[in-house]
Motif scaffolding. Structure first.
Motif, PDB file in Angstrom:
ATOM      1  N   THR A 105       0.700  -1.375  -0.092  1.00 31.24           N
ATOM      2  CA  THR A 105       0.334  -0.321  -0.500  1.00 31.24           C
ATOM      3  C   THR A 105       0.383   1.653  -0.381  1.00 31.24           C
ATOM      4  OG1 THR A 105      -2.052   1.054   1.271  1.00 31.24           O
ATOM      5  CG2 THR A 105       0.009  -0.166   2.523  1.00 31.24           C
ATOM      6  N   TYR A 106       0.369   2.433  -0.176  1.00 37.11           N
ATOM      7  CA  TYR A 106       1.065   3.862   0.176  1.00 37.11           C
ATOM      8  C   TYR A 106       0.271   4.366   1.143  1.00 37.11           C
ATOM      9  CZ  TYR A 106       2.375   3.161  -5.182  1.00 37.11           C
ATOM     10  OH  TYR A 106       2.156   2.589  -6.492  1.00 37.11           O
ATOM     11  N   GLU A 107      -0.701   4.082   1.848  1.00 42.73           N
ATOM     12  CA  GLU A 107      -1.939   4.450   2.977  1.00 42.73           C
ATOM     13  C   GLU A 107      -1.443   3.872   4.197  1.00 42.73           C
ATOM     14  OE1 GLU A 107      -3.983   6.815   2.358  1.00 42.73           O
ATOM     15  OE2 GLU A 107      -4.207   6.775   0.087  1.00 42.73           O
ATOM     16  N   ARG A 108       0.025   4.584   4.345  1.00 43.42           N
ATOM     17  CA  ARG A 108       1.242   3.787   5.810  1.00 43.42           C
ATOM     18  C   ARG A 108      -0.095   4.532   6.780  1.00 43.42           C
ATOM     19  NH1 ARG A 108       6.857   4.038   7.250  1.00 43.42           N
ATOM     20  NH2 ARG A 108       6.501   3.639   9.855  1.00 43.42           N
ATOM     21  N   ALA A 109      -0.692   5.751   6.817  1.00 44.81           N
ATOM     22  CA  ALA A 109      -1.780   6.047   7.733  1.00 44.81           C
ATOM     23  C   ALA A 109      -2.502   5.198   8.393  1.00 44.81           C
ATOM     24  CB  ALA A 109      -1.725   7.370   8.075  1.00 44.81           C
ATOM     25  N   PHE A 110      -3.359   5.241   7.496  1.00 46.17           N
ATOM     26  CA  PHE A 110      -4.392   4.039   7.465  1.00 46.17           C
ATOM     27  C   PHE A 110      -4.345   2.879   7.999  1.00 46.17           C
ATOM     28  CE2 PHE A 110      -7.338   1.493   5.328  1.00 46.17           C
ATOM     29  CZ  PHE A 110      -8.975   1.065   5.825  1.00 46.17           C
ATOM     30  N   PHE A 111      -3.317   2.408   7.902  1.00 41.37           N
ATOM     31  CA  PHE A 111      -3.635   0.328   7.710  1.00 41.37           C
ATOM     32  C   PHE A 111      -2.420   0.959   9.056  1.00 41.37           C
ATOM     33  CE2 PHE A 111      -4.143  -0.414   3.528  1.00 41.37           C
ATOM     34  CZ  PHE A 111      -4.709  -1.268   3.369  1.00 41.37           C
ATOM     35  N   GLU A 112      -1.606   1.447   9.943  1.00 41.73           N
ATOM     36  CA  GLU A 112      -1.371   1.565  10.788  1.00 41.73           C
ATOM     37  C   GLU A 112      -2.672   1.871  12.345  1.00 41.73           C
ATOM     38  OE1 GLU A 112       2.885   3.168  10.378  1.00 41.73           O
ATOM     39  OE2 GLU A 112       1.531   4.514  11.017  1.00 41.73           O
ATOM     40  N   LYS A 113      -3.418   2.931  11.745  1.00 44.26           N
ATOM     41  CA  LYS A 113      -4.506   2.739  12.492  1.00 44.26           C
ATOM     42  C   LYS A 113      -5.135   1.349  12.771  1.00 44.26           C
ATOM     43  CE  LYS A 113      -5.578   7.930  12.671  1.00 44.26           C
ATOM     44  NZ  LYS A 113      -6.896   8.778  12.000  1.00 44.26           N
ATOM     45  N   LEU A 114      -5.310   0.507  11.832  1.00 39.47           N
ATOM     46  CA  LEU A 114      -5.914  -0.846  11.471  1.00 39.47           C
ATOM     47  C   LEU A 114      -5.103  -1.180  12.694  1.00 39.47           C
ATOM     48  CD1 LEU A 114      -8.055   0.035   8.526  1.00 39.47           C
ATOM     49  CD2 LEU A 114      -8.701  -0.855  10.556  1.00 39.47           C
ATOM     50  N   GLY A 115      -3.881  -1.707  12.564  1.00 41.52           N
ATOM     51  CA  GLY A 115      -3.354  -2.143  13.932  1.00 41.52           C
ATOM     52  C   GLY A 115      -1.861  -2.735  12.554  1.00 41.52           C
ATOM     53  N   PHE A 116      -1.492  -2.115  11.695  1.00 42.42           N
ATOM     54  CA  PHE A 116      -0.881  -3.337  10.827  1.00 42.42           C
ATOM     55  C   PHE A 116       0.778  -1.979  10.741  1.00 42.42           C
ATOM     56  CE2 PHE A 116      -4.536  -4.099   8.852  1.00 42.42           C
ATOM     57  CZ  PHE A 116      -4.282  -5.013   7.642  1.00 42.42           C
ATOM     58  N   ILE A 117       1.391  -2.561  10.966  1.00 45.21           N
ATOM     59  CA  ILE A 117       2.770  -2.439  10.940  1.00 45.21           C
ATOM     60  C   ILE A 117       3.681  -2.544  10.130  1.00 45.21           C
ATOM     61  CG2 ILE A 117       2.919  -2.653  13.776  1.00 45.21           C
ATOM     62  CD1 ILE A 117       4.711  -5.008  13.066  1.00 45.21           C
ATOM     63  N   VAL A 118       5.088  -1.601   9.531  1.00 42.73           N
ATOM     64  CA  VAL A 118       5.547  -1.955   8.155  1.00 42.73           C
ATOM     65  C   VAL A 118       6.426  -3.802   8.807  1.00 42.73           C
ATOM     66  CG1 VAL A 118       7.478  -0.781   7.112  1.00 42.73           C
ATOM     67  CG2 VAL A 118       5.147   0.526   7.739  1.00 42.73           C
ATOM     68  N   VAL A 119       6.859  -3.903   7.298  1.00 42.06           N
ATOM     69  CA  VAL A 119       7.681  -5.537   7.172  1.00 42.06           C
ATOM     70  C   VAL A 119       8.332  -5.115   5.973  1.00 42.06           C
ATOM     71  CG1 VAL A 119       6.300  -6.521   8.574  1.00 42.06           C
ATOM     72  CG2 VAL A 119       5.992  -6.296   5.974  1.00 42.06           C
ATOM     73  N   GLU A 120       9.654  -5.229   6.683  1.00 45.19           N
ATOM     74  CA  GLU A 120      10.547  -5.189   4.826  1.00 45.19           C
ATOM     75  C   GLU A 120      10.286  -6.575   3.730  1.00 45.19           C
ATOM     76  OE1 GLU A 120      13.319  -4.328   4.224  1.00 45.19           O
ATOM     77  OE2 GLU A 120      13.314  -3.284   6.184  1.00 45.19           O
ATOM     78  N   LYS A 121       9.805  -5.774   2.988  1.00 46.16           N
ATOM     79  CA  LYS A 121       9.317  -6.190   1.732  1.00 46.16           C
ATOM     80  C   LYS A 121       9.484  -8.110   1.228  1.00 46.16           C
ATOM     81  CE  LYS A 121       7.771  -2.885  -1.523  1.00 46.16           C
ATOM     82  NZ  LYS A 121       8.354  -1.830  -2.641  1.00 46.16           N
ATOM     83  N   ASP A 122      10.735  -7.778   1.813  1.00 41.01           N
ATOM     84  CA  ASP A 122      11.631  -9.240   1.416  1.00 41.01           C
ATOM     85  C   ASP A 122      11.404 -11.131   2.444  1.00 41.01           C
ATOM     86  OD1 ASP A 122      13.280  -8.523   3.297  1.00 41.01           O
ATOM     87  OD2 ASP A 122      15.445  -8.480   1.646  1.00 41.01           O
ATOM     88  N   SER A 123      10.391 -10.107   3.028  1.00 42.08           N
ATOM     89  CA  SER A 123       9.856 -10.863   4.515  1.00 42.08           C
ATOM     90  C   SER A 123       9.190 -11.686   4.368  1.00 42.08           C
ATOM     91  CB  SER A 123       9.937 -10.433   6.126  1.00 42.08           C
ATOM     92  OG  SER A 123       8.161  -9.655   6.185  1.00 42.08           O
ATOM     93  N   LEU A 124       8.535 -11.379   2.918  1.00 42.22           N
ATOM     94  CA  LEU A 124       6.832 -12.440   2.629  1.00 42.22           C
ATOM     95  C   LEU A 124       7.522 -12.806   0.909  1.00 42.22           C
ATOM     96  CD1 LEU A 124       5.326  -8.406   2.307  1.00 42.22           C
ATOM     97  CD2 LEU A 124       4.960 -10.378   4.047  1.00 42.22           C
ATOM     98  N   PRO A 125       6.669 -14.119   1.830  1.00 46.16           N
ATOM     99  CA  PRO A 125       6.611 -15.246   0.426  1.00 46.16           C
ATOM    100  C   PRO A 125       7.044 -14.891  -1.002  1.00 46.16           C
ATOM    101  CG  PRO A 125       4.951 -15.164   1.861  1.00 46.16           C
ATOM    102  CD  PRO A 125       4.921 -14.408   1.922  1.00 46.16           C
ATOM    103  N   LEU A 126       7.870 -15.640  -2.287  1.00 43.89           N
ATOM    104  CA  LEU A 126       7.451 -14.728  -2.897  1.00 43.89           C
ATOM    105  C   LEU A 126       6.294 -14.900  -3.458  1.00 43.89           C
ATOM    106  CD1 LEU A 126       9.781 -14.972  -5.490  1.00 43.89           C
ATOM    107  CD2 LEU A 126       9.405 -17.037  -5.331  1.00 43.89           C
TER     108      LEU A 126
END
Ligand code: COA
Length: 178
Positions: A105-126
């Motif tokens: 996403t580009y909507e960091r503040a919106f998702f933070e309000k919903l309990g999401f945290i930023v992670v490294e992209k390469d921590s996600l599966p292929l």
């Protein structure tokens, strides 16, 4: 109210999603793509029957699902519709017993309000990057990856998803210059 999408919603979903795609905020969706994934979709419908927002929940792996195609009609933004749609995704994850929910996403503040945290992209599966081949920004992706962990959903022991390989060139993971 939020309800599962039906085939009749497809033109309106496309209209909302593509209005944001034109501004570079998300990927365009064709009818074919929407028909194919329609069972993942929910829509937000006003009492008069007008659909003003949509989202899809895509299952990536046993412990990971993704919020996709989250979009609210511009005229109805800022009224809690987006939040309710993400909460629908969270409820679906709980129902299916998937512990982690992610978003690109580009909507960091919106998702933070919903309990999401930023992670490294390469921590996600292929597998997460399968859609990137269709994205015009694949060689300069500036979206961020965010995850919400549903700690009340039990961890499960299952084969893990193939990781994103390190050192292998995946354009979407390469550094973007400011
Ligand atoms: C992002 C989007 C879905 C948000 O939907 P929305 O209905 O306007 O958001 P809501 O009204 O539910 O907002 C929920 C909360 O997030 C906040 N918020 C929403 N957008 C925000 C933004 N861009 N920056 C900061 N905060 C934001 C709201 O102020 C609200 O806060 P509150 O709970 O403290 O009042 C909507 O703006 C949209 O469709 N954007 C274009 C498409 C897009 O970027 N989709 C996301 C793809 S991952």
């Amino acid at each position: 109210m939020i309800r599962p999408a039906t085939i009749h919603d497809v033109p309106r979903i496309q209209e909302i999603v593509n209005s944001h795609a034109e501004l570079g905020k998300m990927l365009f969706k064709s009818f074919a793509q929407l028909y194919e994934s329609l069972r993942d979709f929910a829509v937000y419908e006003l009492p008069g029957g007008r659909v003003v927002g949509c989202t899809a929940l895509a299952i990536i792996w046993a412990d990971l699902a993704e919020v996709r195609s989250l979009a609210v009609d511009e005229k109805f933004q800022g009224r809690g519709v987006g939040k309710r749609l993400v909460e629908w995704c969270i409820d679906e994850c709980r129902r299916i017993q998937i512990r982690r929910l992610m978003s690109l996403t580009y909507e960091r503040a919106f998702f933070e309000k919903l309990g999401f945290i930023v992670v490294e992209k390469d921590s996600l599966p292929l597998k997460v990057w399968s859609d990137c081949v269709r994205c015009p920004k694949r060689d300069g992706c500036d979206e961020i990856a965010m995850v919400r962990e549903l700690t009340d959903v039990p961890m499960i022991v299952m084969p893990t998803a193939p990781p994103t390989p390190r050192g292998v060139s995946i354009p979407v993971l390469e550094e973007v210059e400011d």
